[in-house]
Design a protein around this motif. Structure first.
Motif, PDB file in Angstrom:
ATOM      1  N   TRP A 171      44.526  21.336  89.276  1.00  0.00           N
ATOM      2  CA  TRP A 171      45.379  22.059  88.629  1.00  0.00           C
ATOM      3  C   TRP A 171      45.420  21.463  87.251  1.00  0.00           C
ATOM      4  O   TRP A 171      46.063  20.405  86.913  1.00  0.00           O
ATOM      5  N   TYR A 172      45.228  22.247  85.718  1.00  0.00           N
ATOM      6  CA  TYR A 172      45.525  21.592  84.655  1.00  0.00           C
ATOM      7  C   TYR A 172      45.451  22.818  83.637  1.00  0.00           C
ATOM      8  O   TYR A 172      45.331  23.958  84.103  1.00  0.00           O
ATOM      9  N   ALA A 173      46.263  22.740  82.584  1.00  0.00           N
ATOM     10  CA  ALA A 173      46.067  23.561  81.397  1.00  0.00           C
ATOM     11  C   ALA A 173      46.868  22.809  80.200  1.00  0.00           C
ATOM     12  O   ALA A 173      46.974  21.720  80.271  1.00  0.00           O
ATOM     13  N   ILE A 174      46.398  23.659  78.864  1.00  0.00           N
ATOM     14  CA  ILE A 174      46.389  23.045  77.896  1.00  0.00           C
ATOM     15  C   ILE A 174      47.239  24.649  77.847  1.00  0.00           C
ATOM     16  O   ILE A 174      47.244  25.804  77.263  1.00  0.00           O
ATOM     17  N   ASN A 175      48.487  24.147  77.248  1.00  0.00           N
ATOM     18  CA  ASN A 175      50.048  25.065  76.664  1.00  0.00           C
ATOM     19  C   ASN A 175      50.124  24.386  74.881  1.00  0.00           C
ATOM     20  O   ASN A 175      51.455  23.987  74.870  1.00  0.00           O
ATOM     21  N   ASN A 176      49.643  24.715  73.813  1.00  0.00           N
ATOM     22  CA  ASN A 176      50.345  24.267  73.111  1.00  0.00           C
ATOM     23  C   ASN A 176      50.051  25.243  71.248  1.00  0.00           C
ATOM     24  O   ASN A 176      48.926  25.974  70.931  1.00  0.00           O
ATOM     25  N   LYS A 177      50.892  25.475  70.452  1.00  0.00           N
ATOM     26  CA  LYS A 177      51.298  26.631  69.935  1.00  0.00           C
ATOM     27  C   LYS A 177      50.398  28.063  69.687  1.00  0.00           C
ATOM     28  O   LYS A 177      49.418  28.035  69.258  1.00  0.00           O
ATOM     29  N   GLY A 178      50.147  28.376  71.377  1.00  0.00           N
ATOM     30  CA  GLY A 178      49.499  30.097  71.410  1.00  0.00           C
ATOM     31  C   GLY A 178      47.991  29.438  71.774  1.00  0.00           C
ATOM     32  O   GLY A 178      46.998  30.689  72.000  1.00  0.00           O
ATOM     33  N   VAL A 179      47.460  28.091  71.674  1.00  0.00           N
ATOM     34  CA  VAL A 179      46.687  28.195  72.612  1.00  0.00           C
ATOM     35  C   VAL A 179      46.709  27.858  74.118  1.00  0.00           C
ATOM     36  O   VAL A 179      47.913  27.179  74.740  1.00  0.00           O
ATOM     37  N   ARG A 180      46.373  28.428  74.880  1.00  0.00           N
ATOM     38  CA  ARG A 180      46.621  28.286  76.577  1.00  0.00           C
ATOM     39  C   ARG A 180      45.006  28.552  76.847  1.00  0.00           C
ATOM     40  O   ARG A 180      43.917  29.002  77.162  1.00  0.00           O
ATOM     41  N   LYS A 181      45.109  27.447  78.208  1.00  0.00           N
ATOM     42  CA  LYS A 181      44.028  27.355  79.088  1.00  0.00           C
ATOM     43  C   LYS A 181      44.797  26.865  80.067  1.00  0.00           C
ATOM     44  O   LYS A 181      45.054  25.577  80.440  1.00  0.00           O
ATOM     45  N   VAL A 182      44.685  27.547  81.543  1.00  0.00           N
ATOM     46  CA  VAL A 182      44.475  26.987  83.012  1.00  0.00           C
ATOM     47  C   VAL A 182      43.136  27.230  83.719  1.00  0.00           C
ATOM     48  O   VAL A 182      43.063  28.337  83.833  1.00  0.00           O
ATOM     49  N   ALA A 183      43.706  26.240  84.672  1.00  0.00           N
ATOM     50  CA  ALA A 183      43.087  26.488  85.368  1.00  0.00           C
ATOM     51  C   ALA A 183      43.237  25.830  86.880  1.00  0.00           C
ATOM     52  O   ALA A 183      43.465  24.372  87.135  1.00  0.00           O
ATOM     53  N   MET A 184      42.382  25.718  88.243  1.00  0.00           N
ATOM     54  CA  MET A 184      42.391  25.505  89.045  1.00  0.00           C
ATOM     55  C   MET A 184      41.130  25.279  89.868  1.00  0.00           C
ATOM     56  O   MET A 184      40.323  25.790  89.452  1.00  0.00           O
ATOM     57  N   VAL A 185      41.261  23.466  90.394  1.00  0.00           N
ATOM     58  CA  VAL A 185      40.042  23.235  90.458  1.00  0.00           C
ATOM     59  C   VAL A 185      39.975  23.221  92.554  1.00  0.00           C
ATOM     60  O   VAL A 185      40.764  21.785  92.418  1.00  0.00           O
ATOM     61  N   HIS A 186      39.246  23.908  93.127  1.00  0.00           N
ATOM     62  CA  HIS A 186      39.538  22.789  94.535  1.00  0.00           C
ATOM     63  C   HIS A 186      38.160  22.409  95.788  1.00  0.00           C
ATOM     64  O   HIS A 186      37.441  22.826  94.806  1.00  0.00           O
ATOM     65  N   ASP A 187      38.610  21.028  96.097  1.00  0.00           N
ATOM     66  CA  ASP A 187      37.478  20.290  96.194  1.00  0.00           C
ATOM     67  C   ASP A 187      36.963  19.377  95.087  1.00  0.00           C
ATOM     68  O   ASP A 187      35.910  20.326  94.415  1.00  0.00           O
ATOM     69  N   ASN A 188      37.287  18.182  94.788  1.00  0.00           N
ATOM     70  CA  ASN A 188      37.430  18.098  92.948  1.00  0.00           C
ATOM     71  C   ASN A 188      35.287  17.199  93.655  1.00  0.00           C
ATOM     72  O   ASN A 188      34.868  16.831  93.151  1.00  0.00           O
ATOM     73  N   ARG A 189      34.972  17.102  95.179  1.00  0.00           N
ATOM     74  CA  ARG A 189      33.518  16.453  95.308  1.00  0.00           C
ATOM     75  C   ARG A 189      32.676  17.667  94.114  1.00  0.00           C
ATOM     76  O   ARG A 189      31.632  17.170  93.985  1.00  0.00           O
ATOM     77  N   THR A 190      32.664  18.959  94.043  1.00  0.00           N
ATOM     78  CA  THR A 190      32.206  19.926  93.172  1.00  0.00           C
ATOM     79  C   THR A 190      32.539  19.891  91.726  1.00  0.00           C
ATOM     80  O   THR A 190      32.152  20.441  90.435  1.00  0.00           O
ATOM     81  N   PHE A 191      33.984  18.659  91.657  1.00  0.00           N
ATOM     82  CA  PHE A 191      34.682  18.868  90.281  1.00  0.00           C
ATOM     83  C   PHE A 191      33.643  19.083  88.922  1.00  0.00           C
ATOM     84  O   PHE A 191      33.430  19.471  87.555  1.00  0.00           O
ATOM     85  N   PHE A 199      36.188  26.527  82.747  1.00  0.00           N
ATOM     86  CA  PHE A 199      36.213  27.059  83.604  1.00  0.00           C
ATOM     87  C   PHE A 199      38.060  27.837  84.155  1.00  0.00           C
ATOM     88  O   PHE A 199      38.896  26.873  83.694  1.00  0.00           O
ATOM     89  N   GLY A 200      38.965  28.778  84.553  1.00  0.00           N
ATOM     90  CA  GLY A 200      39.940  28.835  84.627  1.00  0.00           C
ATOM     91  C   GLY A 200      40.168  29.747  86.519  1.00  0.00           C
ATOM     92  O   GLY A 200      39.977  29.880  86.804  1.00  0.00           O
ATOM     93  N   PHE A 201      42.346  29.719  86.207  1.00  0.00           N
ATOM     94  CA  PHE A 201      42.366  29.891  87.617  1.00  0.00           C
ATOM     95  C   PHE A 201      41.303  31.993  87.925  1.00  0.00           C
ATOM     96  O   PHE A 201      41.093  32.250  88.643  1.00  0.00           O
ATOM     97  N   MET A 202      41.023  32.376  86.624  1.00  0.00           N
ATOM     98  CA  MET A 202      40.130  34.189  86.623  1.00  0.00           C
ATOM     99  C   MET A 202      39.129  33.894  87.995  1.00  0.00           C
ATOM    100  O   MET A 202      38.545  34.740  88.501  1.00  0.00           O
ATOM    101  N   ASP A 203      38.964  32.791  88.199  1.00  0.00           N
ATOM    102  CA  ASP A 203      37.351  32.441  88.924  1.00  0.00           C
ATOM    103  C   ASP A 203      37.606  31.539  89.958  1.00  0.00           C
ATOM    104  O   ASP A 203      36.922  31.533  90.933  1.00  0.00           O
ATOM    105  N   CYS A 204      38.786  31.645  90.469  1.00  0.00           N
ATOM    106  CA  CYS A 204      39.531  31.244  92.187  1.00  0.00           C
ATOM    107  C   CYS A 204      39.887  32.496  92.833  1.00  0.00           C
ATOM    108  O   CYS A 204      40.057  33.235  92.656  1.00  0.00           O
ATOM    109  N   GLU A 205      39.324  32.069  94.109  1.00  0.00           N
ATOM    110  CA  GLU A 205      39.648  33.194  95.339  1.00  0.00           C
ATOM    111  C   GLU A 205      40.482  33.389  94.922  1.00  0.00           C
ATOM    112  O   GLU A 205      41.434  34.757  95.492  1.00  0.00           O
ATOM    113  N   ILE A 206      41.574  32.045  95.477  1.00  0.00           N
ATOM    114  CA  ILE A 206      43.057  32.579  95.006  1.00  0.00           C
ATOM    115  C   ILE A 206      43.732  33.224  94.306  1.00  0.00           C
ATOM    116  O   ILE A 206      44.707  34.187  94.497  1.00  0.00           O
ATOM    117  N   TRP A 207      43.369  33.158  93.427  1.00  0.00           N
ATOM    118  CA  TRP A 207      43.718  33.914  92.231  1.00  0.00           C
ATOM    119  C   TRP A 207      43.012  35.804  92.135  1.00  0.00           C
ATOM    120  O   TRP A 207      44.225  37.072  92.107  1.00  0.00           O
TER     121      TRP A 207
END
Length: 322
Positions: A171-191, A199-207
């Motif tokens: 899981w990772y994010a940038i959250n700085n002065k209004g600029v936001r980017k959040v994401a989750m990557v499952h299975d690092n082998r395809t990372f 790539f963001g949370f909205m691309d994940c099935e769990i989301w």
């Protein structure tokens, strides 16, 4: 006539020089304008490209630290007790040293649970790292431990990376002065095949499942697996259960509780146990970027960072929309 032609040529020469001078001045003005516009953009979005570079650096450090942790996890290992009675292993120490080395190229100060500076009061921007969050879970071998890397800027976490080596989830994010980017990557082998900056949370099935229209699931409250206290149960009974009588309580280790809130698979995490800034910084950045919040129970204000000391007060973390 000859004098007249000379005067005309002179006027033409002066006019041409004047036009060239105006043209040069105008071009210089445009250059200055462009520089000013770039400067203003950088001031408004403090070099998002730089933040992306730092994010990439932190992600790679977390992944490499995860490899070392799993090497130790696969062997018999000794457990030592620190002065504050918390456990530490070779996995903690080796991961901390590796992360410090990999983040060195950023030329930013490094603060880790296992590598504390004498004084950080002069650090306006620095790395805050928990190389092995959930050491007790690591010792218990239940797989619920993470690598946490945060970037603190002006006492706020503006970048966060959480890596769970056992499930190979990031899981990772940038959250700085209004600029936001959040994401989750499952299975690092395809990372490596993913453009993680798009790539963001909205691309994940769990989301997608958690945010389906009219999605129904019980109100989920998370508590610490190893450090649940009576205060936590009292808080749930007093403040949460009256509004959600059918709520469910689930226990989870390390920063995985924050990750579940950011994903939308749980709603609230109540914490009265002893935590430090490095336990929460990366998770705070990720949850905040996803629309959630982490508030002190005492006054409802956000958790503070870069304090004189590292302990956090009791807090409640909320998923987006609460």
């Amino acid at each position: 006539m000859h004098d007249l032609l000379e005067r005309k040529d002179a006027r033409l020469c002066v006019s041409t020089c004047h036009q060239n001078s105006i043209k040069t001045t105008f071009l210089n003005f445009l250059k200055i304008q462009r520089r000013c516009a770039q400067h203003l953009y950088i001031q408004k979005f403090p070099t998002f490209a730089l933040m992306e570079t730092l994010l990439s650096l932190a992600i790679n450090a977390a992944l490499e630290a995860g490899k070392i942790i799993m090497e130790v996890y696969a062997t018999p290992f000794d457990v030592y007790v620190k002065s504050d009675d918390s456990p530490v292993t070779q996995a903690d120490l080796r991961a901390s040293n590796l992360i410090k080395e990999m983040l060195k190229t950023s030329n930013l100060p490094f603060v880790s649970e296992e590598d504390l500076p004498d004084d950080r009061s002069q650090f306006s921007k620095y790395w805050l790292v928990d190389p092995l969050d959930g050491t007790q879970e690591f010792v218990n071998r239940n797989g619920e431990f993470t690598v946490n890397i945060a970037l603190i800027d002006n006492a706020r976490p503006v970048l966060g990376v959480i890596y769970a080596p056992v499930s190979d989830t990031l899981w990772y994010a940038i959250n700085n002065k209004g600029v936001r980017k959040v994401a989750m990557v499952h299975d690092n082998r395809t990372f490596g095949q993913l453009d993680y900056l798009t790539f963001g949370f909205m691309d994940c099935e769990i989301w997608k499942n958690a945010h389906k229209p009219n999605a129904e699931r019980p109100f989920m409250v998370l508590v610490s697996r190893s450090h649940r206290t009576q205060e936590v149960d009292d808080y749930i009974d007093k403040y949460l259960r009256p509004e959600h009588p059918d709520l469910l309580i689930d226990s989870c280790g390390s920063s995985l509780k924050f990750a579940r809130l950011a994903e939308g698979s749980a709603d609230v995490y109540v914490c009265y146990s002893k935590t430090k800034e490095w336990d929460t910084a990366a998770a705070d950045a990720i949850l905040s970027a996803a629309g959630g919040k982490v508030l002190r129970i005492s006054d409802g204000r956000p958790l503070a960072y870069s304090k004189e000391d590292y302990p956090n007060p009791p807090f409640v973390a909320y998923a987006a929309g609460l």
